[in-house]
Design an enzyme around this catalytic site. Structure first.
Site, PDB file in Angstrom:
ATOM      1  N   GLN A 209       0.862  -1.188   0.000  1.00 42.85           N
ATOM      2  CA  GLN A 209       0.000   0.000   0.000  1.00 42.85           C
ATOM      3  C   GLN A 209       0.896   1.234   0.000  1.00 42.85           C
ATOM      4  O   GLN A 209       1.460   1.611   1.031  1.00 42.85           O
ATOM      5  CB  GLN A 209      -0.913  -0.025   1.218  1.00 42.85           C
ATOM      6  CG  GLN A 209      -1.759  -1.304   1.313  1.00 42.85           C
ATOM      7  CD  GLN A 209      -2.799  -1.396   0.208  1.00 42.85           C
ATOM      8  OE1 GLN A 209      -3.774  -0.653   0.182  1.00 42.85           O
ATOM      9  NE2 GLN A 209      -2.581  -2.325  -0.731  1.00 42.85           N
ATOM     10  N   GLY A 250     -11.973   2.699   3.524  1.00 35.95           N
ATOM     11  CA  GLY A 250     -10.978   1.849   2.892  1.00 35.95           C
ATOM     12  C   GLY A 250      -9.996   2.610   2.026  1.00 35.95           C
ATOM     13  O   GLY A 250     -10.122   3.816   1.786  1.00 35.95           O
ATOM     14  N   HIS A 251      -9.014   1.860   1.527  1.00 45.89           N
ATOM     15  CA  HIS A 251      -7.952   2.482   0.734  1.00 45.89           C
ATOM     16  C   HIS A 251      -8.491   3.057  -0.569  1.00 45.89           C
ATOM     17  O   HIS A 251      -9.422   2.541  -1.172  1.00 45.89           O
ATOM     18  CB  HIS A 251      -6.797   1.502   0.483  1.00 45.89           C
ATOM     19  CG  HIS A 251      -7.165   0.284  -0.311  1.00 45.89           C
ATOM     20  ND1 HIS A 251      -6.283  -0.735  -0.528  1.00 45.89           N
ATOM     21  CD2 HIS A 251      -8.301  -0.087  -0.946  1.00 45.89           C
ATOM     22  CE1 HIS A 251      -6.850  -1.666  -1.262  1.00 45.89           C
ATOM     23  NE2 HIS A 251      -8.067  -1.297  -1.533  1.00 45.89           N
ATOM     24  N   ASN A 252      -7.894   4.166  -0.959  1.00 42.53           N
ATOM     25  CA  ASN A 252      -8.192   4.875  -2.218  1.00 42.53           C
ATOM     26  C   ASN A 252      -9.551   5.574  -2.226  1.00 42.53           C
ATOM     27  O   ASN A 252      -9.945   6.148  -3.255  1.00 42.53           O
ATOM     28  CB  ASN A 252      -8.139   3.941  -3.442  1.00 42.53           C
ATOM     29  CG  ASN A 252      -6.863   3.153  -3.531  1.00 42.53           C
ATOM     30  OD1 ASN A 252      -5.844   3.527  -2.974  1.00 42.53           O
ATOM     31  ND2 ASN A 252      -6.909   2.022  -4.234  1.00 42.53           N
TER      32      ASN A 252
END
Length: 339
Positions: A209, A250-252
Protein backbone atom coordinates in the site's frame (compact mmCIF):
# COMPACT_ATOMS: atom_id res chain seq x y z
CA UNK A 1 -25.40 26.11 32.01
CA UNK A 2 -22.51 23.84 31.11
CA UNK A 3 -20.55 22.24 33.95
CA UNK A 4 -17.77 24.74 34.79
CA UNK A 5 -15.44 21.89 35.70
CA UNK A 6 -15.25 21.02 32.00
CA UNK A 7 -16.27 24.16 30.09
CA UNK A 8 -15.34 27.85 30.39
CA UNK A 9 -17.97 30.33 29.32
CA UNK A 10 -17.07 33.56 27.53
CA UNK A 11 -19.19 36.69 27.30
CA UNK A 12 -21.53 38.11 28.38
CA UNK A 13 -22.94 39.48 25.14
CA UNK A 14 -25.51 42.11 24.31
CA UNK A 15 -28.52 41.25 22.19
CA UNK A 16 -27.09 43.42 19.41
CA UNK A 17 -23.83 41.43 19.46
CA UNK A 18 -25.64 38.10 19.44
CA UNK A 19 -27.78 39.16 16.49
CA UNK A 20 -24.63 40.01 14.55
CA UNK A 21 -22.96 36.73 15.55
CA UNK A 22 -26.02 34.67 14.57
CA UNK A 23 -26.69 36.68 11.41
CA UNK A 24 -30.31 36.86 12.55
CA UNK A 25 -32.92 39.59 12.91
CA UNK A 26 -34.41 40.66 16.24
CA UNK A 27 -38.10 40.61 17.14
CA UNK A 28 -39.85 43.97 17.38
CA UNK A 29 -39.45 46.09 20.50
CA UNK A 30 -36.43 44.26 21.90
CA UNK A 31 -33.80 46.00 24.04
CA UNK A 32 -30.64 45.74 21.95
CA UNK A 33 -28.47 46.50 25.01
CA UNK A 34 -29.88 43.62 27.07
CA UNK A 35 -27.19 41.26 28.38
CA UNK A 36 -27.13 37.46 28.02
CA UNK A 37 -24.68 35.28 29.90
CA UNK A 38 -24.93 31.73 28.56
CA UNK A 39 -26.76 29.19 26.40
CA UNK A 40 -29.06 26.47 27.76
CA UNK A 41 -31.75 23.97 26.65
CA UNK A 42 -35.32 25.21 26.43
CA UNK A 43 -36.41 23.29 29.52
CA UNK A 44 -33.87 24.85 31.90
CA UNK A 45 -32.89 28.17 30.31
CA UNK A 46 -33.41 31.28 32.41
CA UNK A 47 -34.04 34.96 31.59
CA UNK A 48 -30.35 35.75 30.93
CA UNK A 49 -29.76 32.66 28.75
CA UNK A 50 -30.14 31.82 25.06
CA UNK A 51 -31.88 28.76 23.65
CA UNK A 52 -33.27 27.67 20.28
CA UNK A 53 -36.14 25.85 18.57
CA UNK A 54 -35.38 23.86 15.44
CA UNK A 55 -37.76 20.90 15.69
CA UNK A 56 -41.54 21.18 15.90
CA UNK A 57 -41.58 18.28 18.35
CA UNK A 58 -40.37 20.73 21.00
CA UNK A 59 -42.97 23.46 20.50
CA UNK A 60 -44.53 22.69 23.90
CA UNK A 61 -41.14 23.08 25.60
CA UNK A 62 -40.65 26.33 23.68
CA UNK A 63 -44.00 27.69 24.84
CA UNK A 64 -43.21 26.81 28.46
CA UNK A 65 -39.59 27.99 28.37
CA UNK A 66 -38.24 30.73 30.64
CA UNK A 67 -35.38 31.52 28.23
CA UNK A 68 -34.81 35.21 27.81
CA UNK A 69 -33.75 34.82 24.20
CA UNK A 70 -34.57 32.09 21.70
CA UNK A 71 -33.44 31.51 18.13
CA UNK A 72 -36.38 30.41 15.97
CA UNK A 73 -37.61 30.47 12.40
CA UNK A 74 -39.98 33.31 11.53
CA UNK A 75 -42.79 30.75 11.09
CA UNK A 76 -42.60 29.80 14.78
CA UNK A 77 -42.45 33.33 16.17
CA UNK A 78 -46.17 33.50 16.98
CA UNK A 79 -45.84 30.53 19.35
CA UNK A 80 -43.34 32.26 21.65
CA UNK A 81 -44.39 32.80 25.27
CA UNK A 82 -44.99 36.39 26.46
CA UNK A 83 -41.84 38.34 27.27
CA UNK A 84 -39.42 36.14 25.32
CA UNK A 85 -37.10 37.96 22.92
CA UNK A 86 -36.55 36.24 19.60
CA UNK A 87 -33.76 36.01 17.09
CA UNK A 88 -35.33 35.12 13.76
CA UNK A 89 -33.29 32.97 11.40
CA UNK A 90 -34.05 30.84 8.37
CA UNK A 91 -31.82 28.10 9.85
CA UNK A 92 -32.18 28.41 13.65
CA UNK A 93 -29.83 25.54 14.47
CA UNK A 94 -27.00 27.05 12.46
CA UNK A 95 -27.61 30.48 13.97
CA UNK A 96 -27.60 28.96 17.46
CA UNK A 97 -24.35 27.13 16.67
CA UNK A 98 -22.67 30.47 15.97
CA UNK A 99 -23.89 31.82 19.31
CA UNK A 100 -22.81 28.70 21.21
CA UNK A 101 -19.35 28.92 19.63
CA UNK A 102 -19.10 32.52 20.80
CA UNK A 103 -19.92 31.56 24.39
CA UNK A 104 -17.66 28.49 24.29
CA UNK A 105 -14.77 29.17 21.90
CA UNK A 106 -12.05 26.58 21.43
CA UNK A 107 -9.07 27.89 23.36
CA UNK A 108 -5.56 27.61 21.95
CA UNK A 109 -3.50 25.12 23.96
CA UNK A 110 -0.98 26.35 26.49
CA UNK A 111 2.42 25.58 24.91
CA UNK A 112 4.20 22.71 26.62
CA UNK A 113 6.10 19.55 25.81
CA UNK A 114 5.79 16.83 28.43
CA UNK A 115 9.09 15.39 29.67
CA UNK A 116 7.80 11.91 28.86
CA UNK A 117 6.97 12.74 25.23
CA UNK A 118 9.31 11.07 22.74
CA UNK A 119 10.09 13.43 19.87
CA UNK A 120 12.67 12.58 17.22
CA UNK A 121 15.42 15.14 16.86
CA UNK A 122 14.54 15.70 13.19
CA UNK A 123 10.85 16.38 13.85
CA UNK A 124 9.62 19.97 13.67
CA UNK A 125 7.14 20.92 16.39
CA UNK A 126 5.98 24.56 16.36
CA UNK A 127 6.77 26.40 19.60
CA UNK A 128 3.08 27.13 20.28
CA UNK A 129 2.14 23.43 20.31
CA UNK A 130 1.26 21.33 23.31
CA UNK A 131 2.49 17.74 23.45
CA UNK A 132 1.07 15.61 26.26
CA UNK A 133 2.76 12.78 28.20
CA UNK A 134 3.55 9.59 26.32
CA UNK A 135 3.19 11.07 22.85
CA UNK A 136 5.56 9.82 20.15
CA UNK A 137 6.51 11.98 17.14
CA UNK A 138 8.61 10.30 14.47
CA UNK A 139 11.52 11.40 12.34
CA UNK A 140 10.83 14.26 9.94
CA UNK A 141 7.27 14.82 11.14
CA UNK A 142 6.00 18.40 11.17
CA UNK A 143 3.38 19.80 13.59
CA UNK A 144 1.92 23.25 12.89
CA UNK A 145 1.32 26.17 15.22
CA UNK A 146 -1.12 25.82 18.15
CA UNK A 147 -1.75 22.14 17.54
CA UNK A 148 -2.45 19.89 20.52
CA UNK A 149 -1.05 16.36 20.59
CA UNK A 150 -2.85 14.31 23.24
CA UNK A 151 -1.54 11.65 25.61
CA UNK A 152 -0.03 8.56 23.97
CA UNK A 153 -0.64 9.81 20.45
CA UNK A 154 1.72 8.26 17.89
CA UNK A 155 2.66 10.35 14.85
CA UNK A 156 4.69 8.44 12.30
CA UNK A 157 7.75 9.34 10.30
CA UNK A 158 7.26 12.15 7.78
CA UNK A 159 3.67 12.96 8.76
CA UNK A 160 2.66 16.59 8.24
CA UNK A 161 0.00 18.13 10.50
CA UNK A 162 -1.19 21.68 9.96
CA UNK A 163 -2.04 24.51 12.34
CA UNK A 164 -4.71 24.46 15.07
CA UNK A 165 -5.18 20.69 14.95
CA UNK A 166 -6.25 18.50 17.86
CA UNK A 167 -5.19 14.86 18.15
CA UNK A 168 -7.05 13.03 20.90
CA UNK A 169 -5.56 10.52 23.31
CA UNK A 170 -4.20 7.30 21.79
CA UNK A 171 -4.79 8.31 18.18
CA UNK A 172 -2.23 7.09 15.65
CA UNK A 173 -1.31 8.79 12.39
CA UNK A 174 1.08 7.52 9.71
CA UNK A 175 1.63 8.13 5.99
CA UNK A 176 -0.57 11.24 6.15
CA UNK A 177 -0.66 14.90 5.18
CA UNK A 178 -3.21 16.77 7.28
CA UNK A 179 -4.49 20.32 6.81
CA UNK A 180 -5.42 23.03 9.31
CA UNK A 181 -8.11 22.95 12.04
CA UNK A 182 -8.48 19.18 11.91
CA UNK A 183 -9.88 17.44 14.99
CA UNK A 184 -8.94 13.76 15.33
CA UNK A 185 -10.75 12.17 18.25
CA UNK A 186 -9.32 9.62 20.70
CA UNK A 187 -8.38 6.22 19.36
CA UNK A 188 -8.66 7.08 15.67
CA UNK A 189 -6.32 5.20 13.31
CA UNK A 190 -5.16 7.03 10.20
CA UNK A 191 -2.74 5.86 7.52
CA UNK A 192 -2.37 2.16 8.29
CA UNK A 193 -2.12 -0.43 5.50
CA UNK A 194 -5.16 -0.74 3.28
CA UNK A 195 -6.88 -4.12 2.99
CA UNK A 196 -5.28 -5.13 -0.31
CA UNK A 197 -4.13 -8.58 -1.39
CA UNK A 198 -4.29 -10.90 -4.40
CA UNK A 199 -6.35 -13.96 -3.52
CA UNK A 200 -5.27 -17.39 -4.60
CA UNK A 201 -5.41 -21.07 -3.62
CA UNK A 202 -1.69 -21.07 -2.91
CA UNK A 203 -2.17 -18.23 -0.40
CA UNK A 204 -3.24 -14.61 -0.43
CA UNK A 205 -0.47 -12.26 -1.58
CA UNK A 206 -0.23 -8.87 0.11
CA UNK A 207 -0.19 -5.88 -2.25
CA UNK A 208 2.06 -3.07 -0.94
CA UNK A 209 0.00 0.00 0.00
CA UNK A 210 2.09 2.85 -1.38
CA UNK A 211 -0.29 5.80 -1.09
CA UNK A 212 -1.06 8.28 1.67
CA UNK A 213 -4.03 9.73 3.51
CA UNK A 214 -4.56 13.36 2.53
CA UNK A 215 -6.94 15.26 4.81
CA UNK A 216 -8.16 18.78 4.02
CA UNK A 217 -8.92 21.70 6.32
CA UNK A 218 -11.66 21.83 8.95
CA UNK A 219 -12.23 18.07 9.09
CA UNK A 220 -13.47 16.12 12.13
CA UNK A 221 -12.66 12.41 12.51
CA UNK A 222 -14.52 10.60 15.28
CA UNK A 223 -13.27 8.32 18.02
CA UNK A 224 -12.00 4.90 16.91
CA UNK A 225 -12.56 5.66 13.25
CA UNK A 226 -10.09 4.06 10.83
CA UNK A 227 -8.91 5.54 7.54
CA UNK A 228 -6.60 3.30 5.49
CA UNK A 229 -3.91 4.77 3.28
CA UNK A 230 -4.13 4.35 -0.46
CA UNK A 231 -2.65 1.51 -2.44
CA UNK A 232 -1.01 3.83 -4.95
CA UNK A 233 -3.43 6.67 -5.36
CA UNK A 234 -4.10 8.46 -2.07
CA UNK A 235 -7.08 8.16 0.23
CA UNK A 236 -8.51 11.70 0.27
CA UNK A 237 -10.80 13.40 2.81
CA UNK A 238 -12.01 16.76 1.48
CA UNK A 239 -12.27 20.07 3.31
CA UNK A 240 -14.99 20.29 5.94
CA UNK A 241 -15.90 16.60 6.09
CA UNK A 242 -17.56 15.43 9.31
CA UNK A 243 -16.85 11.78 10.12
CA UNK A 244 -18.49 10.21 13.17
CA UNK A 245 -17.16 7.58 15.57
CA UNK A 246 -16.46 3.99 14.50
CA UNK A 247 -16.36 4.61 10.75
CA UNK A 248 -14.22 2.49 8.40
CA UNK A 249 -12.87 4.15 5.25
CA UNK A 250 -10.98 1.85 2.89
CA UNK A 251 -7.95 2.48 0.73
CA UNK A 252 -8.19 4.87 -2.22
CA UNK A 253 -11.57 6.25 -1.08
CA UNK A 254 -12.09 9.89 -1.97
CA UNK A 255 -14.55 12.12 -0.11
CA UNK A 256 -15.40 15.49 -1.59
CA UNK A 257 -15.95 18.68 0.39
CA UNK A 258 -18.37 18.67 3.31
CA UNK A 259 -19.33 14.99 3.29
CA UNK A 260 -21.10 13.70 6.41
CA UNK A 261 -20.43 10.09 7.42
CA UNK A 262 -22.39 8.85 10.45
CA UNK A 263 -21.31 6.20 12.96
CA UNK A 264 -20.51 2.64 11.88
CA UNK A 265 -20.56 3.37 8.16
CA UNK A 266 -18.19 1.27 6.06
CA UNK A 267 -16.89 2.58 2.73
CA UNK A 268 -15.01 0.04 0.66
CA UNK A 269 -11.91 0.79 -1.37
CA UNK A 270 -11.78 3.16 -4.35
CA UNK A 271 -15.30 4.52 -3.89
CA UNK A 272 -15.70 8.24 -4.52
CA UNK A 273 -18.28 10.47 -2.84
CA UNK A 274 -19.05 13.89 -4.26
CA UNK A 275 -19.26 17.16 -2.37
CA UNK A 276 -21.75 17.26 0.52
CA UNK A 277 -22.88 13.66 0.11
CA UNK A 278 -24.05 11.98 3.33
CA UNK A 279 -24.29 8.41 4.63
CA UNK A 280 -26.52 7.48 7.61
CA UNK A 281 -25.49 5.21 10.45
CA UNK A 282 -24.40 1.65 9.63
CA UNK A 283 -24.70 2.14 5.88
CA UNK A 284 -22.42 -0.12 3.86
CA UNK A 285 -20.97 1.05 0.55
CA UNK A 286 -19.18 -1.42 -1.69
CA UNK A 287 -16.01 -0.60 -3.57
CA UNK A 288 -15.35 1.26 -6.83
CA UNK A 289 -18.66 3.17 -6.76
CA UNK A 290 -19.45 6.79 -7.57
CA UNK A 291 -21.74 8.57 -5.11
CA UNK A 292 -22.81 11.89 -6.61
CA UNK A 293 -22.63 15.33 -5.04
CA UNK A 294 -25.42 15.91 -2.52
CA UNK A 295 -26.53 12.27 -2.53
CA UNK A 296 -28.13 10.88 0.65
CA UNK A 297 -27.76 7.29 1.82
CA UNK A 298 -30.20 6.17 4.51
CA UNK A 299 -29.13 4.42 7.72
CA UNK A 300 -28.34 0.71 7.31
CA UNK A 301 -28.56 0.94 3.53
CA UNK A 302 -26.49 -1.49 1.48
CA UNK A 303 -25.19 0.40 -1.56
CA UNK A 304 -24.09 -1.81 -4.45
CA UNK A 305 -24.46 0.56 -7.38
CA UNK A 306 -23.59 4.14 -8.25
CA UNK A 307 -25.82 6.83 -6.74
CA UNK A 308 -26.55 9.92 -8.81
CA UNK A 309 -26.07 13.53 -7.69
CA UNK A 310 -28.82 14.58 -5.29
CA UNK A 311 -30.33 11.09 -5.20
CA UNK A 312 -31.61 9.61 -1.93
CA UNK A 313 -31.44 5.84 -1.48
CA UNK A 314 -32.37 3.36 1.24
CA UNK A 315 -32.71 -0.36 1.90
CA UNK A 316 -30.47 -3.32 1.14
CA UNK A 317 -29.75 -3.49 -1.68
CA UNK A 318 -30.24 0.26 -1.81
CA UNK A 319 -32.86 1.64 -4.19
CA UNK A 320 -34.36 5.13 -4.61
CA UNK A 321 -36.04 6.17 -1.36
CA UNK A 322 -39.58 6.32 -2.77
CA UNK A 323 -39.21 2.79 -4.09
CA UNK A 324 -37.83 1.53 -0.77
CA UNK A 325 -40.73 3.08 1.16
CA UNK A 326 -43.19 1.53 -1.26
CA UNK A 327 -41.56 -1.88 -0.88
CA UNK A 328 -41.62 -1.58 2.90
CA UNK A 329 -45.30 -0.63 2.88
CA UNK A 330 -46.16 -3.57 0.61
CA UNK A 331 -44.31 -6.04 2.84
CA UNK A 332 -46.13 -4.67 5.87
CA UNK A 333 -49.47 -5.00 4.13
CA UNK A 334 -48.71 -8.57 3.08
CA UNK A 335 -47.71 -9.47 6.63
CA UNK A 336 -50.94 -8.05 8.04
CA UNK A 337 -53.04 -9.98 5.53
CA UNK A 338 -51.23 -13.20 6.36
CA UNK A 339 -51.82 -12.63 10.06
Amino acid sequence: MADPRFFTVAGPYTLASLADIAKASVSDGADMARIFKDVAPLEVAGPDEVSFLDNKKYVAAFQASKAGLCVVSPEMADKAPPGMTLLLAKDPYRAYARIAQAFYPVAAPEPWIAPTACIDSTAKVAPSCRVEPGAVIGAGAEIGERSHVGPNVVIGRGVIIGEDCILGANATVSHAVIGHKVNIYPGARIGQDGFGFAMGAEGHLKVPQLGRVVIGNGVEIGANTTIDRGAGPDTVIGDGCMIDNLVQIGHNVQLGRGCVIVAQVGISGSTRMGDFAAAGGQAGITGHLRIGAGARIAAQAGVMRDVGPGETVGGAPAVPMTEWLRQTAMIGKMARKKG
